[in-house]
Design an enzyme around this catalytic site. Structure first.
Site, PDB file in Angstrom:
ATOM      1  N   CYS A   1       0.856  -1.184   0.000  1.00  0.00           N
ATOM      2  CA  CYS A   1       0.000   0.000   0.000  1.00  0.00           C
ATOM      3  C   CYS A   1       0.893   1.236   0.000  1.00  0.00           C
ATOM      4  O   CYS A   1       1.678   1.428   0.930  1.00  0.00           O
ATOM      5  CB  CYS A   1      -0.883  -0.015   1.247  1.00  0.00           C
ATOM      6  SG  CYS A   1      -1.872   1.470   1.456  1.00  0.00           S
TER       7      CYS A   1
ATOM      8  N   CYS B   1      -0.871   3.404  -6.496  1.00  0.00           N
ATOM      9  CA  CYS B   1      -1.817   2.849  -5.526  1.00  0.00           C
ATOM     10  C   CYS B   1      -2.036   1.420  -5.987  1.00  0.00           C
ATOM     11  O   CYS B   1      -2.277   1.181  -7.181  1.00  0.00           O
ATOM     12  CB  CYS B   1      -3.130   3.626  -5.540  1.00  0.00           C
ATOM     13  SG  CYS B   1      -4.469   2.803  -4.630  1.00  0.00           S
TER      14      CYS B   1
HETATM   15  N1  DGL Z   1      -4.054   0.512  -1.992  1.00  0.00           N
HETATM   16  C1  DGL Z   1      -3.675   1.702  -1.317  1.00  0.00           C
HETATM   17  C2  DGL Z   1      -2.401   2.293  -1.923  1.00  0.00           C
HETATM   18  O1  DGL Z   1      -1.599   1.612  -2.521  1.00  0.00           O
HETATM   19  C3  DGL Z   1      -4.659   2.799  -1.039  1.00  0.00           C
HETATM   20  C4  DGL Z   1      -6.141   2.677  -1.124  1.00  0.00           C
HETATM   21  C5  DGL Z   1      -6.858   3.525  -0.064  1.00  0.00           C
HETATM   22  O2  DGL Z   1      -7.012   3.004   1.024  1.00  0.00           O
HETATM   23  O3  DGL Z   1      -7.230   4.677  -0.332  1.00  0.00           O
HETATM   24  O4  DGL Z   1      -2.144   3.459  -1.783  1.00  0.00           O
END
Ligand code: DGL
Length: 265
Positions: free
Chosen positions: A74, A189
């Site tokens: 993330c 993301c």
């Molecule tokens: N998957 C997460 C990232 O790589 C973010 C998604 C979220 O919780 O807004 O930043």
């Protein structure tokens, strides 16, 4: 080979884009996938509160799962909390996921690069420092999207997505300047690679969409001992599991996890 699992962490389903690459490189390993769905989306969280939440949560996750390594799949979390996690849990090796700005700067022909991320990642000093360190010769546009992570979540659960919404969210990434055009968009993301075909379809011109998932999996592999290409003996190792901090994923989410070979606990 160690039977301690690899813990793969995200706010939601985005880390599955990293898990699928990690499985290719480390078929012999057991994975625990953790989605902090009770905190989703991370993009809008205030930094101090999000940092405290994740550090506290990892205390429990490490105690419960005893991972050999933990992958923070993330960007929104990694650009904020890696030093705190390493300081709080020095016995656990952590791998982070940060915007692939360096490879984008190395590959661009036009010098126009866009970074598509959550509003949290776009705001981070860490992201600004990456641009300063690696892409000072490029024109980098940071595009924060409020909606794409949520759109990716519902697309993966329900199989449909509002293409007009995707078009509107990615539109600011496309820049024309001095007769040149953006040629690389960094998917900063982990949710976004799930929507990349819709992005390609609604993009005003073709670009390279940079997904760092494989690079993250490679980095994780370097931190492990043992023969990781060994194929797992299904008799000896229990199934991979998915953990949801809400404790209550819906039916569509559990089915999605099943499709990724994860049973929900
Ligand atoms: N998957 C997460 C990232 O790589 C973010 C998604 C979220 O919780 O807004 O930043």
């Amino acid at each position: 080979m160690s039977e301690r699992p690899i813990l793969m962490f995200d706010s939601g389903i985005g880390g599955l884009t990293v898990l699928r690459e990690a499985r290719v490189l480390m078929p012999g390993r057991r994975f625990v996938y953790v989605a902090d769905d009770a905190g989703f989306p991370y993009g809008a969280w205030e930094e101090t509160a999000l940092r405290a939440r994740i550090v506290e949560l990892f205390g429990r996750l490490i105690a419960e799962h005893d991972p050999e390594i933990a992958v923070i799949a993330c960007n929104t979390a990694s650009t904020l909390v890696m030093p705190d996690l390493r300081a709080a849990y020095p016995a656990t090796p952590f791998v982070g996921t940060v915007p692939a700005i360096k490879p984008a700067a190395e590959r661009t022909w036009s010098g126009l690069v866009s970074v598509l991320a959550t509003p949290g990642t776009v705001k981070r000093q860490y992201t600004r420092d990456l641009i300063h360190a690696w892409a000072s010769k490029c024109h980098v546009r940071l595009v924060g999207s409020d909606r794409l992570a949520g759109l990716a979540e519902s697309y993966m659960r329900e199989g449909a997505v509002d293409e007009e919404a995707v078009r509107a969210e990615i539109a600011p990434c496309f820049v024309e300047r001095d007769g040149k055009r953006t040629d690389i968009i960094v998917l900063a993301c982990t949710h976004y690679p799930f929507l990349v075909n819709r992005m390609r379809k609604t993009a005003p011109w073709p670009v390279d969409w940079l997904d760092p998932a494989e690079a993250i999996a490679r980095r994780a592999l370097t931190l492990l001992d043992g023969n990781d290409m060994a194929v797992r003996s299904t008799a000896a190792i229990p199934d991979d599991v998915a953990v949801f901090t809400s404790g209550n994923p819906d039916y569509a989410t559990r089915r999605l996890m099943q499709g990724f070979g994860l049973s929900t606990v």
